[in-house]
Design a protein around this motif. Structure first.
Motif, PDB file in Angstrom:
ATOM      1  N   ASN A 309       0.828  -1.191   0.000  1.00 31.83           N
ATOM      2  CA  ASN A 309       0.000   0.000   0.000  1.00 31.83           C
ATOM      3  C   ASN A 309       0.863   1.242   0.000  1.00 31.83           C
ATOM      4  O   ASN A 309       2.040   1.207   0.318  1.00 31.83           O
ATOM      5  CB  ASN A 309      -0.936   0.036   1.215  1.00 31.83           C
ATOM      6  CG  ASN A 309      -0.173  -0.053   2.524  1.00 31.83           C
ATOM      7  OD1 ASN A 309       0.479   0.892   2.930  1.00 31.83           O
ATOM      8  ND2 ASN A 309      -0.226  -1.211   3.159  1.00 31.83           N
ATOM      9  N   LYS A 312      -0.133   3.018   4.795  1.00 32.28           N
ATOM     10  CA  LYS A 312      -0.860   1.956   5.489  1.00 32.28           C
ATOM     11  C   LYS A 312      -0.982   2.266   6.969  1.00 32.28           C
ATOM     12  O   LYS A 312      -0.013   2.640   7.623  1.00 32.28           O
ATOM     13  CB  LYS A 312      -0.145   0.616   5.295  1.00 32.28           C
ATOM     14  CG  LYS A 312      -0.857  -0.568   5.938  1.00 32.28           C
ATOM     15  CD  LYS A 312      -0.099  -1.852   5.677  1.00 32.28           C
ATOM     16  CE  LYS A 312      -0.794  -3.041   6.309  1.00 32.28           C
ATOM     17  NZ  LYS A 312      -0.050  -4.278   6.085  1.00 32.28           N
ATOM     18  N   LEU A 329      -5.944   0.419   6.832  1.00 38.95           N
ATOM     19  CA  LEU A 329      -6.270   1.510   5.926  1.00 38.95           C
ATOM     20  C   LEU A 329      -5.185   1.667   4.879  1.00 38.95           C
ATOM     21  O   LEU A 329      -4.000   1.670   5.194  1.00 38.95           O
ATOM     22  CB  LEU A 329      -6.423   2.818   6.720  1.00 38.95           C
ATOM     23  CG  LEU A 329      -6.710   4.088   5.908  1.00 38.95           C
ATOM     24  CD1 LEU A 329      -8.078   3.994   5.251  1.00 38.95           C
ATOM     25  CD2 LEU A 329      -6.616   5.314   6.795  1.00 38.95           C
ATOM     26  N   VAL A 331      -4.238   4.228   1.564  1.00 39.28           N
ATOM     27  CA  VAL A 331      -4.601   5.449   0.845  1.00 39.28           C
ATOM     28  C   VAL A 331      -3.621   5.701  -0.287  1.00 39.28           C
ATOM     29  O   VAL A 331      -2.483   5.244  -0.252  1.00 39.28           O
ATOM     30  CB  VAL A 331      -4.633   6.677   1.793  1.00 39.28           C
ATOM     31  CG1 VAL A 331      -5.701   6.511   2.842  1.00 39.28           C
ATOM     32  CG2 VAL A 331      -3.280   6.886   2.457  1.00 39.28           C
ATOM     33  N   GLU A 333      -3.470   4.592  -3.477  1.00 35.79           N
ATOM     34  CA  GLU A 333      -2.950   3.336  -4.021  1.00 35.79           C
ATOM     35  C   GLU A 333      -2.418   3.547  -5.436  1.00 35.79           C
ATOM     36  O   GLU A 333      -3.077   4.167  -6.263  1.00 35.79           O
ATOM     37  CB  GLU A 333      -4.064   2.290  -4.041  1.00 35.79           C
ATOM     38  CG  GLU A 333      -3.624   0.936  -4.526  1.00 35.79           C
ATOM     39  CD  GLU A 333      -4.705  -0.106  -4.334  1.00 35.79           C
ATOM     40  OE1 GLU A 333      -4.865  -0.567  -3.193  1.00 35.79           O
ATOM     41  OE2 GLU A 333      -5.376  -0.435  -5.304  1.00 35.79           O
ATOM     42  N   ILE A 359      -8.699   4.541  -1.854  1.00 31.59           N
ATOM     43  CA  ILE A 359      -8.626   4.258  -0.415  1.00 31.59           C
ATOM     44  C   ILE A 359      -9.289   2.916  -0.156  1.00 31.59           C
ATOM     45  O   ILE A 359     -10.366   2.630  -0.683  1.00 31.59           O
ATOM     46  CB  ILE A 359      -9.331   5.358   0.412  1.00 31.59           C
ATOM     47  CG1 ILE A 359      -8.654   6.718   0.193  1.00 31.59           C
ATOM     48  CG2 ILE A 359      -9.339   5.010   1.892  1.00 31.59           C
ATOM     49  CD1 ILE A 359      -9.379   7.875   0.847  1.00 31.59           C
ATOM     50  N   ARG A 360      -8.645   2.109   0.664  1.00 27.80           N
ATOM     51  CA  ARG A 360      -9.243   0.844   1.114  1.00 27.80           C
ATOM     52  C   ARG A 360      -9.237   0.827   2.636  1.00 27.80           C
ATOM     53  O   ARG A 360      -8.240   1.197   3.269  1.00 27.80           O
ATOM     54  CB  ARG A 360      -8.464  -0.360   0.596  1.00 27.80           C
ATOM     55  CG  ARG A 360      -8.372  -0.458  -0.920  1.00 27.80           C
ATOM     56  CD  ARG A 360      -7.763  -1.782  -1.324  1.00 27.80           C
ATOM     57  NE  ARG A 360      -7.340  -1.800  -2.715  1.00 27.80           N
ATOM     58  CZ  ARG A 360      -7.487  -2.835  -3.527  1.00 27.80           C
ATOM     59  NH1 ARG A 360      -8.052  -3.941  -3.091  1.00 27.80           N
ATOM     60  NH2 ARG A 360      -7.059  -2.770  -4.768  1.00 27.80           N
ATOM     61  N   LEU A 361     -10.324   0.378   3.199  1.00 29.30           N
ATOM     62  CA  LEU A 361     -10.429   0.302   4.660  1.00 29.30           C
ATOM     63  C   LEU A 361     -11.094  -1.000   5.047  1.00 29.30           C
ATOM     64  O   LEU A 361     -12.122  -1.382   4.461  1.00 29.30           O
ATOM     65  CB  LEU A 361     -11.237   1.490   5.191  1.00 29.30           C
ATOM     66  CG  LEU A 361     -11.467   1.553   6.717  1.00 29.30           C
ATOM     67  CD1 LEU A 361     -11.454   2.999   7.189  1.00 29.30           C
ATOM     68  CD2 LEU A 361     -12.798   0.900   7.114  1.00 29.30           C
ATOM     69  N   GLU A 392     -14.179   0.558  -0.039  1.00 32.80           N
ATOM     70  CA  GLU A 392     -13.286   1.094  -1.057  1.00 32.80           C
ATOM     71  C   GLU A 392     -13.822   2.457  -1.504  1.00 32.80           C
ATOM     72  O   GLU A 392     -14.998   2.569  -1.878  1.00 32.80           O
ATOM     73  CB  GLU A 392     -13.197   0.166  -2.273  1.00 32.80           C
ATOM     74  CG  GLU A 392     -12.443  -1.119  -2.019  1.00 32.80           C
ATOM     75  CD  GLU A 392     -12.286  -1.966  -3.280  1.00 32.80           C
ATOM     76  OE1 GLU A 392     -11.538  -2.960  -3.235  1.00 32.80           O
ATOM     77  OE2 GLU A 392     -12.916  -1.635  -4.301  1.00 32.80           O
TER      78      GLU A 392
END
Length: 586
Positions: A309, A312, A329, A331, A333, A359-361, A392
């Motif tokens: 990531n 992270k 988390l 951000v 990417e 963003i992935r959480l 996402e």
């Protein structure tokens, strides 16, 4: 008297002896003539066989060159017939003997794969996803010795395959980054001891540079194939040095930028090349000529080196049995890079696709878990609330739908479909694995145990659910992007947006109604039905929500365009096209 009789008898014997020797000589001569004629016939048949096989091979190769063109099989058959028959029987470029002609019935289009075990030649007739052509010639030449009855039919078969491949990257987001932010981002990702200080010219050099997989192979010691390259594990700094060598003198600005980053002293981290570049071709070696963008390869390398990531956050709250919250988390990417063939496989899945999100959480919250309490956990198992939530922001999906190779190269066309989104939310089990998913859309199908009560292992109450909420552009409205065969011109990067708020929200509601799963059971016997709830939601979405949200698009979409606002975008960067030469496989 006796002497005269003896002489007469002797003369008769001599005449008989001469006649016998003539017959023997004639028999030998006839035999030699017959053997010569048979040998000539056999030699003629072998010659015709060779010429027919040569014509079949060349026709198959010519047809395979056109198998991925706009008209597919029709173009391939035309090219094959032109190679075999020429424009006339006297055409010097004709490959088939003038006594024969190649016709449509001799040519078959389909797919060839070494994994196809159903036929000896691994060829299967098909009408879609064509990559091969089979030419079968069965002809009987004119007989030199017609009085010898025999079947003189000669059969020749040739299969040629041509699998063009393309490479592209998918990046998603809500805003663009300037060089100042990129310097800070790369410094954090690469863990440099000194701050990276590249200017806009350096970043443009990186953005315009490209490296073939073959270039990397040529500068890596003891590496000779694409498979060996993808399996290689190497230190981050060493890989960046190899990128410099692979660039050579083709892009001085990119070389200077990479050297500047290396001098900033990147962290010690081992990466696997196959984690940076996803190659999906049946034969990995077919991707040797595929190219990747230097800046995107650098960003993905930094991503992998930093733990998959760009920024992270691995944190959480742990209050024991009362509450526990795990949080991951990701951000900013970097783009996802994919190289492979167009179309779908036998399972209906796209062969070459990429997935990304800005963003992935992943949040895994547990409230009141008695399994963490000594002794009590042996008697009761109470999980009051368990919420595995995956989110996402600005998700994007892209897949390679079609490749048409033509001469000149600028007339070739690569088609890539893109599906951007605003947000994708999912409550389901096993969603933590989606944090590193760079290929397919999130799989929100495994029911999660939201609440559970059991005493002495006897289930009292159990609630399971899956809640998908994909706020993305509808699949049928996904953007179809067309790129020409020239790399480095204006159409290389194309963007699709999810400003169609109404259709995006309609997709979210539709995903909820189709994927919602809720099951509450008491004593594993009495379960509350949810079929009526799903049916009601589906009817409401079809009759009311979708039409209303469609009207919303008519107002909001032009307004967002006027203001220059993009709620979520997907950038597709076409990086390479390898049409390649067709090759004989049978």
């Amino acid at each position: 008297m006796t002497t005269g009789l003896t002489r007469a008898t002797s003369g008769v014997r001599n005449q008989q002896r001469h006649r016998g020797s003539i017959l023997i000589n004639m028999a030998i001569a006839v035999s030699l003539i017959v053997i010569t004629l048979i040998g000539t016939e056999l030699g003629y048949l072998f010659f015709v066989k060779r010429e027919i096989q040569k014509a079949a091979d060349l026709a198959a190769l010519a047809g395979a060159q056109k198998i991925s063109s706009a008209d597919g099989c029709a173009d391939a058959k035309t090219a094959a017939k032109l190679s075999a028959n020429g424009v006339s029987t006297t055409d010097p470029n004709r490959n088939l003997p003038s006594m024969f002609s190649l016709v449509d019935a001799d040519i078959e289009c389909g797919r060839w794969s070494p994994d196809n075990k159903d036929t000896v030649d691994h060829f299967k007739i098909a009408t879609t996803s064509l990559n091969a052509i089979r030419v079968t010639l069965s002809r009987a030449p004119i007989a030199l010795l017609p009085f010898f009855e025999a079947d003189r039919t000669i059969q020749s078969k040739a299969i040629a395959v041509n699998d063009p491949i393309a490479g592209f990257s998918l990046g998603t987001g809500v805003a663009s980054l300037n060089e100042g932010v990129l310097n800070q981002l790369l410094s954090a990702l690469l863990g440099t001891k000194n701050q990276i200080a590249l200017d806009l010219v350096s970043y443009k050099g990186l953005a315009t540079g490209s490296i073939r997989l073959l270039d990397l192979i040529s500068v890596m010691p003891n590496i000779g194939t694409v498979k060996e390259l993808l399996d290689t594990r190497i230190q981050l700094k060493d890989f960046m040095l190899l990128m410099v060598k692979a660039l050579g003198t083709t892009n001085a600005a990119a070389v200077e930028a990479l050297n500047g980053i290396i001098l900033a002293q990147v962290r010690s981290a081992e990466i696997k090349v196959g984690d940076l570049i996803k190659v999906t071709t049946p034969s990995l070696e077919g991707a040797a000529d595929a190219s990747v963008n230097v800046l995107e390869l650098l960003m993905v390398t930094a991503q992998i080196a930093n733990g998959t990531n760009a920024a992270k956050l691995d944190t959480g709250i742990d209050l024991g049995a009362l509450a526990k919250v795990d949080l991951q988390l990701v951000v900013v990417e970097p783009p996802s890079i994919a190289i492979g063939q167009a179309g779908k496989d036998s399972n209906g899945k796209w062969k070459t696709q990429a997935h990304s999100a800005a963003i992935r959480l992943f949040l895994d919250a547990r409230i009141l878990d008695t399994s963490k309490i000594p002794l009590v956990g042996l008697l009761t198992d109470i999980k009051l609330i368990h919420l595995p939530l995956y989110v996402e922001v600005a998700p994007g999906q892209a897949w390679l739908t079609d490749i048409q190779c033509n001469i000149p190269r600028k007339d070739s066309q690569v088609t890539i479909a893109s599906q951007p989104g605003v947000v994708s939310v999912c409550i389901a089990d096993e969603m933590d694995t989606q944090m590193t998913n760079l290929e397919t859309p999130p799989n929100c199908s495994a029911p999660a145990t939201i609440s559970k009560v059991s005493v002495l292992t006897i289930p009292i109450l159990e609630v399971k659910a899956t809640v998908p909420l994909p706020a993305t552009v509808p699949l049928q409205s996904s953007a179809s992007m067309h790129f020409d065969g020239v790399i480095g011109n204006a159409d290389d990067i194309q963007r699709s947006t999810s400003n169609g708020v109404g259709s995006v929200l309609s997709t979210a509601v539709g995903g909820l109604t189709s994927g919602l799963s809720l099951k509450a059971c008491l004593l594993s016997i009495f379960c509350l039905p949810t079929t009526e709830l799903k049916s009601l939601l589906n009817t409401l979405n079809t009759a009311v929500i979708t039409p209303l949200l469609g009207l919303l698009d008519l107002v909001i979409q032009p307004l967002l365009g006027l203001l220059g606002v993009q709620l979520g975008y997907s950038d597709v960067h076409h990086q390479s096209l390898t049409c390649g030469d067709s090759k004989l496989v049978y």
